[in-house]
Each structure stands twice: as C-alpha cells, then as structure tokens.
Scaffold this active site. Sequence first.
Site: not given
Length: 443
Positions: A87, A173, A188, A192
Amino acid sequence: MSDATAFPQHIIARKRDGRALTRGEIAAFVKGATEGTWADYQLAALLMAIFLRGMDTAETTALTEAMMRSGVVADLSHVSGVKVDKHSTGGVGDKVSLPLAAMVAACGVPVPMISGRGLGHTGGTLDKLESIPGFRVGLSLAEYAAQVERVGCALIGQTKDLAPADKKLYALRDVTATVECLPLICASIMSKKMAEGIDALVLDVKFGGGAFMKTLAEARALAEAMCAIGHAMKRPTRALLTRMDQPLGRAVGNAVEVAESIACLRGEAGPGADDLMEVTCALGAEMLLLAGVAKDEKTSREKLAATIADGSALEKFREIIVAQGGDPRVCDDPDGVLPRAKFTIEARAPRAGFVREVDAMAVALGALRLGAGRIRAEDTVDHAVGFSGLVKVGERVELGGVLGVVHANDEAKLDEARAWLEDAVAIDDPAPAAQPLIVERIG
Ligand code: URA
C-alpha cells in the site's frame, strides 16, 4: 450497562475526557456507523474527540479490527503461499503497483491488491489500469479470490462489502476536518488492507512536497503506527519511508503512466525511470522476504531483476490483463492501444543549467487541470492526458531544451499546461546534491 450497549453520548464523553475506550465501546461505535443506529452528529462528535484526544495502539487496533469486520473479510485460505500486498500513502507519478504486482507475482508470491482511485492531487491505480481498453477493476470478491489462485494476482477496486464502516466514517471525516488524525488514518487504511485476506503487508509511506505527509517525522509516526497495528493483528507489516518531492519516473497521468510501467516491465524504461524501479525493487524485495521465498535482500533483488530479464514479469502482466478483460496487445504496442490525446506540446527550458526541482505538487495539479484526475467526485477522468518525458532533478538542460511533453484533449488548455510545467521546473547552477530516495525502513 455493558460497554457495547452504552449510549453514544457516554462513549463520546469518555473520549472527550481523555479516557481510553474499551473494545466494546469501539465496537458499538463502528456498529453504529455501519448500521446507521448512531446519528451522523454523534459519529462526528466521537471522530472529533478522537482527533483531539488521540488513541493508543490497543484502541487503534480494536478500531481497525471492528472496521475490518464491519463487512466481508476476503477468504484466500485456499490460495497456497504467503499472500502479500503493498500500500502506498500516495504520490505523484506513483505507478509502482503496476510493475511491482507483476514482478512479485512472477516470483511465485500471490499478490491480492485492492487499490483506490485518485485521491486529492494523487493519481489512483484503478484510473491508470482503466486506461487499458476493456480492463475491468470491478470484480466480485469471488472472482478476485479465484483470480489470485489461478493467476497469482488480481488488481481490483474497493467493493461495497469491504469495510463499509470506513466508507461512512471517511465521508464524515472529509466534511468535519478530522481527516488528518493518525489513529483514524491508520484504522482506515489498515482495515481495508486486512479485509483483503492478506498474510503480510508492505507500506510505502511517502513524505515531501508531493505527498500527504510533508515531513519525515510525520511519515515515520504513521509508518510506526501502521506497523504496530499489523503486528498486533498478526500480519507482519514493514514500511519504507520514501521521498516524494519530484514525480516518480517521467510520466504523470493515466495512459502515459501505464506506458511507462510497460516500458519498465520490458526493461526499456531508460534512466528517467531509475527512481521508479528503485522504489519498486525495494518494496518488492520486502514482499519476497515476508513471503519467505528469498533468504536475504540480495537474493530478493536478484529474483526480481530476473523477472524483467527473462520477460516473466511482462508475461504475468499480460496474464492479469487477459484475466480482467483488457486488451493484452498493450504489452507489445502501448502507443497503438492506449488512448492518445489529440494535442501535444513541449515545455522548454528558459535557461541552461541543472534541474534543481520538479515540483511534484505543481505537476500533479497541472495534470488534474488537464483532466487526468477528479476535482469533484462525479468528474470523469480523461485517461489520455497528462505529462510525459519529464526531466529529473540533477539532469543538465540547455536553453530551449525539452522539460516535458504536455498531452491534452482540450486545445485551450495546452498553453496553460505548458506554462504551468515550465514554472514547476527550477533550473540552477551548480548541480544539486543527490538526495536518497529511500530514507528509512520500519517494522
Ligand atoms: N487513505 C485512506 O484510505 N484513509 C485515510 O484516512 C487516509 C488516506
């Protein structure tokens, strides 16, 4: 009253007063967000209390787990091998996922990759992939799991069943000034990623003018927090802190970035993509080590380099494209298959000297104005536009030399984008000192 059934206002009050929330309270909050039993103003109040008071590692881990379990958690247990994803916190010209996924999968490591679309000034892997005619990023979780087993890699978008609490909380948010909050960002992202069914994770945490984290210290704090959550959830997680002041590689856009990625996979990218391949190979080496298919970093890097030299990474990319309905001829003839802009113009150097800066944020905003990303969520992306052939920091240019090529579909934007690019590049004497690209490894 048990933790989980406490009224929202009691949970909000405890965080407002600086207390650590229990797992039960955190679960109640996430359930309230997912099922709509908490009002938006109560969710927003707790988000702001978390923003102001923070969360410790145990709370952040509990929040991540609850958000992950708010929807479906992909089951890849039938896929043999250690499943590893990467990521990135987002950069400019960051097309690393494309060559990386193919190279790592070609080494026999399953890569289940669920990516995002452009966020703010940064591009998104899904938008880039969709510039390949026919390429489908909207696979179901069953198709995704089957493809990871059959091909060794799937590159798909977020499905609505995956971490739905994040969708709700992120939208709140966004409009309540609570985005820039370390525990909320960690939960967050990690919820995921953990819902993808992975066994291990490598993070590219970027810092600098073209990144969300502007300083090394901010990037380090985020990386340490995410690695701690990965560790607590028994998914080994490592992070590299990488500099993001100039675009990665020479292309910024969608089709132009796919073309550059294919050139990398063909071993034809040239020196302008050295930084792109440096980050790709460093992340790939960590992935192979986590997967246990290489004994040390040197062997990892040799394995990755071999996938370029023997063409297996390009073949893996072709296999992924075929599996997802895209036109595989893009691997042989990117220019003939990818969408092309109607107009191009070259930006030129106003003086001779060495490139001191290519302002990543300015280039990103220029690409956004050309239509390469979204200014509003409902905007459609123009896959053909952007910049290619960008100069790199440290290169020598002559007066009138090419700084980059603008690709536009709107003739009226051509000159504006050329001037914008010329302003984004600073030329100086003497040559600037080289800065390391990969600054730290965490985890
Ligand atoms: N990306 C995410 O997915 N979540 C955040 O909170 C920030 C960046």
